[in-house]
Scaffold this active site. Structure first.
Site, PDB file in Angstrom:
ATOM      1  N   LYS A   1       0.828  -1.120  -0.084  1.00  0.00           N
ATOM      2  CA  LYS A   1      -0.143   0.143   0.050  1.00  0.00           C
ATOM      3  C   LYS A   1       0.827   1.357   0.027  1.00  0.00           C
ATOM      4  CE  LYS A   1      -1.713   2.868   2.905  1.00  0.00           C
ATOM      5  NZ  LYS A   1      -1.868   3.956   1.936  1.00  0.00           N
TER       6      LYS A   1
ATOM      7  N   GLY B   1       6.407   5.233   8.842  1.00  0.00           N
ATOM      8  CA  GLY B   1       5.402   6.271   8.925  1.00  0.00           C
ATOM      9  C   GLY B   1       5.390   6.769  10.203  1.00  0.00           C
ATOM     10  N   SER B   2       4.437   7.256  10.765  1.00  0.00           N
ATOM     11  CA  SER B   2       4.387   8.123  12.011  1.00  0.00           C
ATOM     12  C   SER B   2       4.223   7.229  13.111  1.00  0.00           C
ATOM     13  CB  SER B   2       3.100   9.041  12.143  1.00  0.00           C
ATOM     14  OG  SER B   2       2.038   8.417  11.976  1.00  0.00           O
TER      15      SER B   2
ATOM     16  N   GLY C   1       2.094   3.547  13.760  1.00  0.00           N
ATOM     17  CA  GLY C   1       2.777   2.557  14.251  1.00  0.00           C
ATOM     18  C   GLY C   1       2.146   1.912  15.435  1.00  0.00           C
TER      19      GLY C   1
ATOM     20  N   GLU D   1       9.623   1.505  11.173  1.00  0.00           N
ATOM     21  CA  GLU D   1      10.126   2.736  11.080  1.00  0.00           C
ATOM     22  C   GLU D   1       9.614   3.724  11.195  1.00  0.00           C
ATOM     23  OE1 GLU D   1      13.343   2.093  10.703  1.00  0.00           O
ATOM     24  OE2 GLU D   1      13.789   0.034   9.915  1.00  0.00           O
TER      25      GLU D   1
ATOM     26  N   CYS E   1      13.173  11.143   7.788  1.00  0.00           N
ATOM     27  CA  CYS E   1      12.905  10.719   9.257  1.00  0.00           C
ATOM     28  C   CYS E   1      14.357  10.836   9.896  1.00  0.00           C
ATOM     29  CB  CYS E   1      12.487   9.230   9.059  1.00  0.00           C
ATOM     30  SG  CYS E   1      13.536   8.196   8.134  1.00  0.00           S
TER      31      CYS E   1
ATOM     32  N   GLU F   1       8.577  16.032  16.389  1.00  0.00           N
ATOM     33  CA  GLU F   1       8.928  15.993  15.149  1.00  0.00           C
ATOM     34  C   GLU F   1       8.005  16.870  14.015  1.00  0.00           C
ATOM     35  OE1 GLU F   1       8.254  12.286  12.756  1.00  0.00           O
ATOM     36  OE2 GLU F   1      10.048  12.326  11.973  1.00  0.00           O
TER      37      GLU F   1
HETATM   38  P1  NAD Z   1       1.512   8.042   8.259  1.00  0.00           P
HETATM   39  O1  NAD Z   1       1.789   7.270   9.394  1.00  0.00           O
HETATM   40  O2  NAD Z   1       0.216   8.784   8.178  1.00  0.00           O
HETATM   41  O3  NAD Z   1       1.369   7.118   6.875  1.00  0.00           O
HETATM   42  C1  NAD Z   1       2.288   6.197   6.469  1.00  0.00           C
HETATM   43  C2  NAD Z   1       1.655   5.406   5.762  1.00  0.00           C
HETATM   44  O4  NAD Z   1       0.700   4.739   6.546  1.00  0.00           O
HETATM   45  C3  NAD Z   1       0.686   5.729   4.596  1.00  0.00           C
HETATM   46  O5  NAD Z   1       0.837   4.981   3.675  1.00  0.00           O
HETATM   47  C4  NAD Z   1      -0.461   5.695   5.052  1.00  0.00           C
HETATM   48  O6  NAD Z   1      -1.638   5.852   4.095  1.00  0.00           O
HETATM   49  C5  NAD Z   1      -0.648   4.541   6.043  1.00  0.00           C
HETATM   50  N1  NAD Z   1      -1.490   4.752   7.234  1.00  0.00           N
HETATM   51  C6  NAD Z   1      -2.203   5.678   7.548  1.00  0.00           C
HETATM   52  N2  NAD Z   1      -3.048   5.319   8.636  1.00  0.00           N
HETATM   53  C7  NAD Z   1      -2.960   3.885   8.766  1.00  0.00           C
HETATM   54  C8  NAD Z   1      -3.712   3.065   9.631  1.00  0.00           C
HETATM   55  N3  NAD Z   1      -4.734   3.423  10.441  1.00  0.00           N
HETATM   56  N4  NAD Z   1      -3.437   1.777   9.294  1.00  0.00           N
HETATM   57  C9  NAD Z   1      -2.316   1.354   8.453  1.00  0.00           C
HETATM   58  N5  NAD Z   1      -1.849   2.426   7.675  1.00  0.00           N
HETATM   59  C10 NAD Z   1      -2.048   3.646   7.695  1.00  0.00           C
HETATM   60  O7  NAD Z   1       2.765   9.119   8.063  1.00  0.00           O
HETATM   61  P2  NAD Z   1       2.965  10.239   7.262  1.00  0.00           P
HETATM   62  O8  NAD Z   1       2.211  11.523   7.826  1.00  0.00           O
HETATM   63  O9  NAD Z   1       2.558   9.633   5.953  1.00  0.00           O
HETATM   64  O10 NAD Z   1       4.718  10.342   7.176  1.00  0.00           O
HETATM   65  C11 NAD Z   1       5.346  11.126   8.109  1.00  0.00           C
HETATM   66  C12 NAD Z   1       5.859  10.177   9.036  1.00  0.00           C
HETATM   67  O11 NAD Z   1       6.685   8.976   8.774  1.00  0.00           O
HETATM   68  C13 NAD Z   1       6.931  10.906  10.190  1.00  0.00           C
HETATM   69  O12 NAD Z   1       6.549  10.853  11.348  1.00  0.00           O
HETATM   70  C14 NAD Z   1       8.166  10.437   9.695  1.00  0.00           C
HETATM   71  O13 NAD Z   1       9.119  10.527  10.704  1.00  0.00           O
HETATM   72  C15 NAD Z   1       7.838   9.064   9.425  1.00  0.00           C
HETATM   73  N6  NAD Z   1       8.835   8.431   8.473  1.00  0.00           N
HETATM   74  C16 NAD Z   1       9.715   7.483   9.030  1.00  0.00           C
HETATM   75  C17 NAD Z   1      10.889   6.929   8.127  1.00  0.00           C
HETATM   76  C18 NAD Z   1      12.018   5.983   9.020  1.00  0.00           C
HETATM   77  O14 NAD Z   1      12.682   5.411   8.039  1.00  0.00           O
HETATM   78  N7  NAD Z   1      11.973   5.841   9.959  1.00  0.00           N
HETATM   79  C19 NAD Z   1      10.793   7.558   6.690  1.00  0.00           C
HETATM   80  C20 NAD Z   1       9.909   8.026   6.376  1.00  0.00           C
HETATM   81  C21 NAD Z   1       8.914   8.743   7.173  1.00  0.00           C
END
Ligand code: NAD
Length: 482
Positions: A179, A232-233, A237, A254, A288, A385
């Site tokens: 996804k 993601g966030s 997570g 991550e 990140c 962040e």
């Molecule tokens: P997000 O967590 O909202 O989204 C990330 C992904 O998760 C997207 O594909 C989104 O559609 C999906 N998602 C959203 N809600 C979900 C749910 N309830 N269940 C399952 N999947 C879901 O994050 P974002 O705002 O899109 O990205 C920014 C965040 O990601 C920041 O906090 C950043 O630090 C983190 N990030 C971390 C790394 C790393 O390698 N550690 C890399 C890139 C981004």
């Protein structure tokens, strides 16, 4: 009657075919540089995830039991096709995510290709061991593919971070339900077509586009998925960790960062400032491991703030399509609002905004690179962040003080240390709570080195042989010799 749309339509990719989402609905994908629609992308749902998981399960035996060298050969072919279509993928990624075309060409695509080739090489080297336990038995281990893997990708490096997960999972013989982030799905949809063309069998690499709260949630809850790997966030997570408990899915997370970049007064200040600026402003700060906290020893503080602010002012913010653009827009209006809100929070907390932090123009999500001075460790702009081009510069007195501040957040993804003193850099690198530490440099990653953090930065590591262990399960086998 609605006018038929002239935008390119993107369906789901399941079992080797493009199929319409069962809802019949599509979301509009915007160009973050001018807010114009680029494409219409299928909004998948639970029923589509069910179909994708069934396809992945059906394809699993064939892919997992294929001769390992053949799996590797297909992945090498996939890498070759990505390389041949590099410019097309660069253009897609740049437009969809607002990333400067030069940076995507120099950094993202070469890393994507390198990642696929690296794991193609692993496919036939996933060995078990013969472990001599007793004379009357042959005892050995196998590493077997984990099964069906759910892969949830963020929008900041859609293809690169996606491939960090997809390539090792495929090399291990897993099948996938992927996804992409709903706002940046285009490059991955194209890459999956290239994977099919390379010979990845139908059903092995499925893509269900759509919302995180719908498709992501369905993946996390699905009893037919054995592992979820997510970037993601931290808040999402946490939900994944809870959701995975249903069938004890393996998970790799991550998450975020608030990485500290420590500059001691004896460092090469010009080099440190140059790297600190790219450490926070690269990819519009949407990284990140961005060095969002720049910790500077008191004696060098004013000099670093001055030089950093001057550098920030020379950054060319503009169209991602222009070859000379250093910094593009933020990815979405939501992300722009978050960043501008944090600029206000920092000012209200009493930090001094030395430069930037303003929206540029009225179309597109452009914000000028911001430098906050006189930031205190306890302030929100130092603890939370922001995920945008906002540097918080914090003074410290000595080594101990620097380590205390650096380690004083919920995150632990990465950190940097700058000093000419070789004993000090080693001592500080050992003391820093971080999955990666850069010494007299900042920001490099390589697929051969473990990547990840703990606490709010996540769970487990990606890259290297860690990923191979992560996408396989060991099995112990006893054969009686009696
Ligand atoms: P997000 O967590 O909202 O989204 C990330 C992904 O998760 C997207 O594909 C989104 O559609 C999906 N998602 C959203 N809600 C979900 C749910 N309830 N269940 C399952 N999947 C879901 O994050 P974002 O705002 O899109 O990205 C920014 C965040 O990601 C920041 O906090 C950043 O630090 C983190 N990030 C971390 C790394 C790393 O390698 N550690 C890399 C890139 C981004």
């Amino acid at each position: 009657m609605n006018q038929p749309s002239t935008l390119q339509h993107h369906d789901l990719l399941i079992d080797g075919r493009r199929i319409r989402p069962s809802s019949g609905q599509y979301g509009v994908d915007l160009d973050p540089a001018d807010e114009t629609p680029i494409a219409e992308v299928a909004l998948g749902n639970q029923a589509d995830v069910d179909v994708a998981v069934a396809a992945a399960r059906k394809a699993f035996d064939g892919w997992a039991n294929m001769r390992a060298a053949d799996r590797g050969r297909i992945l090498y072919k996939f890498a070759d096709l990505v390389e041949q279509h590099q410019e097309e993928l660069v253009a897609l990624e740049s437009r969809d995510a607002g990333k400067p075309v030069g940076a995507v060409r120099r950094q993202d695509l070469p890393a994507v290709i390198d990642t696929i080739r690296y794991y193609a090489g692993w496919a036939d080297k996933i060995n078990g061991q013969v472990v001599p336990v007793r004379p009357d038995a042959l005892t050995y281990t196998r590493r077997e593919p984990m099964g069906v893997v759910g892969i949830i990708i963020p929008w900041n490096f859609p293809l690169m971070i996606g491939m960090w997960k997809i390539a090792p999972a495929l090399a291990c013989g897993c099948t996938l339900v992927v996804k992409p982030a709903e706002i940046t799905p285009l490059s991955m949809l194209r890459a999956a077509e290239l994977a099919l063309e390379a010979g990845v069998p139908p059903g092995v690499f499925n893509i269900v586009t759509g919302k995180g709260s719908v498709v992501g949630e369905a993946i996390v809850q699905h009893a037919g998925i054995d592992k979820v790997t997510f970037t993601g966030s931290p808040s999402v997570g946490r939900g994944i960790m809870r959701g995975a408990a249903g069938n004890f899915k393996r998970i790799t997370l991550e998450l975020g960062g608030k990485s500290a970049n420590l500059i001691f007064a004896d460092a090469n200040i010009d080099a440190a400032v140059r790297a600190a600026a790219s450490g926070i402003f690269f990819n519009t700060g949407q990284v990140c491991s961005a060095g969002s906290r720049i910790l500077v020893q008191r004696e060098a503080y004013d000099e670093v703030v001055d030089k950093l602010a001057n550098r920030a002012k020379t950054i060319r913010v503009g169209s991602p399509a222009a070859a000379d653009t250093h910094m593009g827009p933020l990815v979405s209006s939501r992300q722009m609002k978050t960043v501008l809100d944090y600029v206000d929070i920092g000012k209200k907390e009493g930090a001094k905004l030395v430069t930037g932090g303003e929206r540029l123009g009225s179309k597109g999500y452009f914000v000028s690179p911001a430098v906050f001075a006189d930031v205190k460790h306890e302030m929100r702009v130092s603890q939370e962040e922001i995920f945008g081009p906002v540097a918080s510069v914090i003074p410290f007195e000595d080594e101990q003080d620097a380590i205390r501040i650096a380690n004083g957040t919920a995150y632990s993804l990465a950190a940097g240390v700058w000093s000419a003193n070789i004993t000090r850099v080693h001592h500080v690198a050992n003391a820093l709570k971080a999955g990666t530490v850069w010494i007299n440099t900042y920001g490099y990653t390589d697929i051969r080195l473990p990547w990840g953090g703990s606490g709010d930065s996540g769970l487990g590591r990606e890259h290297g042989d860690t990923a191979i262990e992560d996408f396989t399960e060991p099995k112990s086998i006893w054969l009686s010799l009696r």
